[in-house]
Scaffold this motif. Structure first.
Motif, PDB file in Angstrom:
ATOM      1  N   LYS A 114     -18.122  -4.585  51.059  1.00  0.00           N
ATOM      2  CA  LYS A 114     -19.313  -3.741  51.213  1.00  0.00           C
ATOM      3  C   LYS A 114     -19.732  -3.684  52.674  1.00  0.00           C
TER       4      LYS A 114
ATOM      5  N   TYR B  77     -14.676  -7.117  40.674  1.00  0.00           N
ATOM      6  CA  TYR B  77     -14.745  -5.958  41.567  1.00  0.00           C
ATOM      7  C   TYR B  77     -14.673  -4.660  40.770  1.00  0.00           C
ATOM      8  N   GLU B  80     -18.019  -4.097  39.004  1.00  0.00           N
ATOM      9  CA  GLU B  80     -19.123  -3.721  39.877  1.00  0.00           C
ATOM     10  C   GLU B  80     -18.945  -2.329  40.459  1.00  0.00           C
ATOM     11  N   ASN B  81     -17.702  -1.894  40.607  1.00  0.00           N
ATOM     12  CA  ASN B  81     -17.460  -0.577  41.179  1.00  0.00           C
ATOM     13  C   ASN B  81     -17.136   0.458  40.122  1.00  0.00           C
TER      14      ASN B  81
END
Lengths: 132, 237
Positions: A114, B77, B80-81
């Motif tokens: 991020k 990951y 979350e994405n």
């Protein structure tokens, strides 16, 4: 109590050992070398050992109940049980730390992306600003 | 592939800089609309740089977590994405990207929640592993088939694909140590469907996977314990 007058050597060993260990543990806690939460089981062990060593009648009765021929061995048995508990407690805490460490490492990895994406975006904005 | 479906391939990699470039390039060649995530599991070589250069997103794990921790990071990951499908594969080139299409297909058709590659589903692909390993794998297959009341022929294959439901469950309940044999049990207990499809494993690019009887026995015992624990552990929804 006639026991108070005449203490056996094993009693003295138990009391002295318990007391020394207790002082040592408390000193470690005071210097923050050992966290209180971790010290609790140790302190209980020491206090238990001291109380038990004084209370001859109790361990003699337990010895009889369990068929232990040498009554002071009860003190060692108890200490052994406590040590097993402490070791188990330690492995539980290590497992928890391992799990937390894993989650932390994964989190840092994911958040790192991020951050990178954000940096890229910021760079893009700057370049556009430069042009004007 | 439909545009609205987001697919991620997660590749755990530890010191795989020599193979990774080829593996990633191959995936992009066979699958155009796919994102590639390399989970760099504490490599000491240029794995992360190589992967990034090849066009993959890289998660770098600060310390080495092992295969289970690295795969789990891929699930987290993906969750979350908001990926619809996650493909797990290995970096060493043993997994041929041409099978990704086959792995994903049943998920796109909504036929199942998880697709797992199997070396032993087709007889002609069977002779692909060392003997001690094969004995262990057969035993494990029987145990897992019994426990999940569904035929499982290859419980140690990491080449697999997951839909959103499965990603959610596994991001929260991923096993530790040797994850593959425990995954079917978690799926079964979470009432998710899974199926195997035949794949052919390519020979390892660097050296042979030499598992001795002693190592196989150790692995087997540990996996058995893991399976038992997974059977009694609470599954988080």
């Amino acid at each position: 109590m006639k026991n108070d007058a005449e203490m056996t050597n094993i009693q003295i060993l138990g009391i002295a050992g318990g007391a020394i260990l207790l002082i040592f543990v408390l000193e470690l806690v005071r210097r923050k070398k050992l966290l209180e939460g971790y010290a609790l089981l140790w302190i209980l062990t020491c206090v238990g050992l001291i109380v038990f060593s004084f209370w001859q009648k109790l361990w003699e009765e337990i010895a009889q109940l369990l068929g232990i021929f040498y009554p002071p061995a009860v003190i060692f048995l108890l200490t052994f049980i406590f040590l097993v508990l402490i070791v188990l407690d330690l492995t539980i805490k290590i497992s928890k730390l391992t799990e937390q460490n894993k989650q932390l490492v994964q989190r840092i990895g994911i958040e790192g992306i991020k951050g990178k994406k954000r940096d890229k975006r910021n760079k893009g904005i700057k370049r556009e600003g430069d042009r004007w | 592939m439909t545009n609205s479906i987001k697919v991620l391939t997660a590749i755990p990699a530890k010191n795989e800089s020599s193979q990774l470039l080829k593996t990633i390039a191959e995936i992009f060649k066979t699958q155009k609309d796919i994102d590639i995530l390399v989970v760099n599991d504490g490599s000491s070589d240029k794995t992360a740089a190589v992967a990034e250069k090849a066009g993959a997103t890289v998660i770098s794990l600060y310390s080495n977590l092992g295969i289970a921790g690295a795969r789990e990071a891929g699930f987290k990951y993906a969750k979350e994405n908001n990926y619809d499908i996650l493909v797990q594969m290995d970096a060493d080139g043993q997994h041929d990207p041409k099978y990704i299409k086959n792995l994903i297909k049943p998920l796109l058709l909504n036929k199942t929640d998880v697709v797992i590659g199997s070396r032993f589903l087709r007889a002609q692909y069977s002779n692909q592993t060392s003997r001690p390993r094969y004995i262990g794998i057969s035993l494990l297959s029987s145990i897992l088939t019994f426990l999940t009341s569904q035929k499982i022929t290859d419980p140690t294959c990491g080449f697999s694909a997951y839909n959103k439901k499965a990603i959610n469950i596994l991001a929260k309940n991923y096993p530790s140590d040797y994850p593959e044999p425990e995954v079917p049990i978690i799926l079964y207990r979470a009432m998710l469907k899974f199926k195997e499809i035949p794949i052919k494993i390519r020979p390892r690019a660097g050296g042979q996977s030499s598992i001795s009887y002693k190592k196989a026995l150790y692995y087997f015992t540990k996996v058995l314990l893991g399976i038992f624990i997974t059977c009694i552990r609470k599954i988080e929804k």
